[in-house]
Scaffold this motif. Structure first.
Motif, short mmCIF file in Angstrom:
data_model
loop_
_atom_site.label_atom_id
_atom_site.label_comp_id
_atom_site.label_asym_id
_atom_site.label_seq_id
_atom_site.Cartn_x
_atom_site.Cartn_y
_atom_site.Cartn_z
N TRP A 129 -42.71 -6.88 -19.15
CA TRP A 129 -41.54 -7.22 -19.97
C TRP A 129 -41.53 -8.72 -20.29
O TRP A 129 -41.28 -9.11 -21.44
CB TRP A 129 -40.25 -6.82 -19.25
CG TRP A 129 -39.00 -7.18 -20.02
CD1 TRP A 129 -38.11 -8.16 -19.73
CD2 TRP A 129 -38.53 -6.58 -21.24
NE1 TRP A 129 -37.11 -8.21 -20.66
CE2 TRP A 129 -37.34 -7.24 -21.61
CE3 TRP A 129 -39.00 -5.54 -22.04
CZ2 TRP A 129 -36.62 -6.90 -22.75
CZ3 TRP A 129 -38.27 -5.20 -23.17
CH2 TRP A 129 -37.10 -5.87 -23.51
N PHE A 156 -38.75 -4.70 -27.80
CA PHE A 156 -39.40 -3.49 -27.31
C PHE A 156 -40.78 -3.30 -27.95
O PHE A 156 -41.71 -2.83 -27.29
CB PHE A 156 -38.51 -2.26 -27.56
CG PHE A 156 -37.38 -2.14 -26.58
CD1 PHE A 156 -37.63 -1.73 -25.28
CD2 PHE A 156 -36.09 -2.46 -26.94
CE1 PHE A 156 -36.60 -1.63 -24.36
CE2 PHE A 156 -35.05 -2.37 -26.03
CZ PHE A 156 -35.29 -1.95 -24.73
N ILE A 447 -42.93 1.46 -17.13
CA ILE A 447 -41.98 1.70 -18.23
C ILE A 447 -40.74 2.44 -17.70
O ILE A 447 -39.60 2.08 -18.03
CB ILE A 447 -42.63 2.53 -19.35
CG1 ILE A 447 -43.79 1.76 -19.99
CG2 ILE A 447 -41.59 2.91 -20.41
CD1 ILE A 447 -44.59 2.58 -20.98
N ILE A 448 -40.98 3.44 -16.85
CA ILE A 448 -39.88 4.29 -16.36
C ILE A 448 -38.82 3.48 -15.61
O ILE A 448 -37.63 3.79 -15.68
CB ILE A 448 -40.44 5.41 -15.45
CG1 ILE A 448 -41.24 6.41 -16.30
CG2 ILE A 448 -39.32 6.14 -14.71
CD1 ILE A 448 -41.98 7.46 -15.49
N CYS A 450 -37.60 0.77 -16.32
CA CYS A 450 -36.75 0.03 -17.27
C CYS A 450 -36.53 -1.42 -16.82
O CYS A 450 -35.41 -1.83 -16.51
CB CYS A 450 -35.40 0.72 -17.45
SG CYS A 450 -35.49 2.41 -18.03
N TRP A 452 -36.26 -4.11 -18.34
CA TRP A 452 -35.32 -4.87 -19.17
C TRP A 452 -33.87 -4.71 -18.69
O TRP A 452 -33.04 -5.56 -18.98
CB TRP A 452 -35.44 -4.44 -20.63
CG TRP A 452 -35.34 -2.95 -20.82
CD1 TRP A 452 -34.22 -2.20 -21.00
CD2 TRP A 452 -36.43 -2.03 -20.83
NE1 TRP A 452 -34.53 -0.88 -21.12
CE2 TRP A 452 -35.88 -0.73 -21.02
CE3 TRP A 452 -37.82 -2.15 -20.68
CZ2 TRP A 452 -36.68 0.42 -21.09
CZ3 TRP A 452 -38.59 -1.01 -20.74
CH2 TRP A 452 -38.04 0.26 -20.94
N LEU A 453 -33.60 -3.65 -17.96
CA LEU A 453 -32.25 -3.42 -17.43
C LEU A 453 -32.10 -3.88 -15.98
O LEU A 453 -31.02 -4.28 -15.56
CB LEU A 453 -31.89 -1.92 -17.50
CG LEU A 453 -31.77 -1.30 -18.89
CD1 LEU A 453 -31.48 0.19 -18.77
CD2 LEU A 453 -30.68 -1.99 -19.70
#
Length: 559
Positions: A129, A156, A447-448, A450, A452-453
């Motif tokens: 990220w 993204f 990726i799973i 996340c 960014w969160l």
């Protein structure tokens, strides 16, 4: 005398525990030299977290040289088990999940190796990220557009592009990773030297820059008592001549703003502070206003003992920085041409690079304090390189610098966060999951989660999980050097009913017990107050307990 390199003499290709990716590396394919291994560590160690390490300590009041010494000592300490654990990789040519079968059992090793793999997947997602954000910054600088507030499609897309870069090197295999680290290392060293040169030139001297670290060690504002009176001292950032950059301040008392006043270097007398009172302060000049900072309450002078304990806590944190890599270092050293190459390469590459880039972070941040007019308080100093780059107006400076950031992040991600989980997942089912497939699984998990969160939350979680892996390293080192005296039956590592199946169960109960007790000691203090001191030095406490527990239980079992 035992051989330096032992090769497999049996054909075990039909065994469910055997695959080409997990098989011993033949002697003729051991192509990694001292320089290759040193370059690998340069590529891994040059990353944003390394840049930030010293700043964390300086914010708590340590001087720049204290922070640097702790980082240096910690990395010398962790290099020792790194070299010890790397010995088996060189001698037998096998990765961590395979060599670990001798201590944990052919099935038991999946517990620590998968935990190690999941931790790496988390860091892979975070770093991917961050690498994507660097690509996004290049796009914004090149097009002259405005960066989006919050998450955006562009971010993204950039994340996906950087993810593909990582997958390319995974697909091409270890030789491409060797190539990446070999060519990125000199580029990253040059980047660090250029940053130091920029700070030196702009500030007008080496000593002038380092003097600014004293401004970063102090809290923005602090309340203290003297002669039964309560005072507030505001520590505004000053320029090279010692003049405050701000001219006004505003206090917020229990959530209520008290209005702007002229800033003075003298302490401000305030009413007696109650325990439930809270103060914040904000500074400004005619051009800019600082962020809001909490006011700290000065306590009694720290004793010598408490200061030493503080050093130990920071030392533990710095040792833990590469704790996961110390487990799986055999994944790398299996390609080393000799024991001498892996020892020299690791000692040359790791401690020196960590100290250099931590110093780069210190020096450049100190230079920024006096070179940028918008830094009014220590909290607003550009501690990380991304914040620093954002302060430059030139698009070319931003683009070139972010290319460096991409190279640094890619080289760290591939070597530190892909090889280990790829081998760990492959070890779950060697006939079905290849190194490539394991690498793709790593990318998908990245990726799973996340990132960014969960960027901030996941990093704390990963550090806690890393703390419990100290016991795994203790068991590996004790088993290989003390119990087995560096002698392992290589063929039995691939046999379902060999000596490392431990009676056919595939689990060495001694290793599992030692692991769980050591892990409990390391992490239990997070929730159990009486164990808090052990949690503060979790890597050391977990390592020591598991090492001696494993030794005594194995000796008892053998008798």
């Amino acid at each position: 005398m035992s051989k330096e390199i032992v090769e497999l003499q049996e054909d075990l290709s039909s065994s469910p525990l055997y695959s080409e990716d997990l098989a011993p590396v033949p002697k003729e394919k051991r192509t990694w030299s001292v320089l290759n291994l040193a370059a690998l560590w340069v590529g891994m160690a040059v990353c944003i977290p390394t840049y930030l390490l010293a700043s964390y300590m300086i914010k708590t009041g340590l001087s720049w040289w204290e922070a640097l010494i702790i980082i240096g000592v910690a990395n010398l300490i962790i290099t020792v088990p790194m070299v010890l654990n790397g010995h088996a990789g060189v001698k037998y040519g096998v990765p961590f999940p395979v060599i670990g079968r001798s201590s944990f059992g052919t099935k038991g090793i999946n517990i620590p190796s998968v935990i190690r793999g999941i931790v790496a997947c988390g860091w892979f997602g975070v770093n991917t990220w961050l690498g994507g954000l660097a690509i996004y910054s290049i796009f914004i600088a090149a097009t002259g557009g405005e960066a989006a507030v919050g998450l955006s499609i562009g971010q993204f897309v950039s994340f996906a592009i950087f993810w593909v870069f990582n997958m390319f090197f995974i697909w091409k295999g270890t030789e491409s990773i060797k190539w990446l680290e070999e060519y990125s290392a000199p580029i990253l060293i040059i980047m660090g030297l250029l940053l130091i040169g920029w700070g030196w030139n702009k500030a007008g001297g080496f000593g002038i820059v380092l003097e600014q670290s004293q401004q970063l060690e102090r809290p923005v504002a602090e309340i203290y008592q003297e002669s039964n009176e309560t005072f507030l001292q505001i520590n505004a950032i000053t320029d090279k001549e010692g003049n405050p950059k701000a001219d006004s301040y505003q206090l917020t008392f229990n959530g209520k703003e008290l209005g702007w006043n002229t800033l003075s270097s003298s302490p401000i007398s305030i009413a007696e502070l109650n325990e439930n009172d809270s103060y914040q302060v904000q500074l400004k000049n005619e051009k800019i206003t600082s962020s809001i900072a909490d006011v700290s309450v000065q306590t009694e002078q720290a004793s010598f003992g408490s200061k030493i304990w503080g050093y130990l806590i920071w030392l533990t944190a710095m040792v833990g920085f590469w704790a996961t890599m110390s487990l799986s270092i055999a994944d790398i050293t299996r390609y080393s041409s000799s024991q001498a190459a892996q020892v020299k390469g690791q000692f040359i590459g790791l401690p020196g690079t960590m100290m250099l880039y931590s110093f780069v972070g210190i020096f450049v941040t100190c230079a920024a304090v006096i070179n940028f007019d918008d830094v009014l308080i220590a909290n607003d100093a550009p501690w990380d390189p991304i914040s620093l780059l954002a302060k430059f107006d030139s698009a070319w400076v931003v683009i070139i610098s972010q290319i460096f950031m991409i190279i640094a992040t890619l080289s760290t991600n591939i070597a530190a966060n892909v090889i280990a989980p790829a081998n760990a997942f492959s070890n779950l089912s060697p006939k079905l999951i290849s190194f490539r497939t394991g690498g793709i699984i790593t990318g998908i998990i990245g990726i799973i989660i996340c990132p960014w969160l969960l960027l901030n939350e996941i990093q704390g979680l990963l550090i806690d999980i890393s703390a419990v892996l100290g016991p795994v390293l203790a068991i590996l080192v004790c088993d290989y050097f003390i119990i087995r005296k560096k002698e392992i039956q290589l063929a039995d590592l691939y046999k379902e009913n060999g000596i490392y199946s431990f009676g056919g169960s595939g689990f060495n109960k001694v290793a599992i017990i030692s692991l769980f007790i050591g892990a409990f000691i390391a992490i239990g203090g997070k929730w159990i107050p009486v164990m808090e001191s052990l949690y503060s030095v979790s890597w050391f406490s977990g390592f020591i307990i598991s090492f001696f527990l494993y030794y005594f239980l194995m000796k008892k079992q053998q008798n």
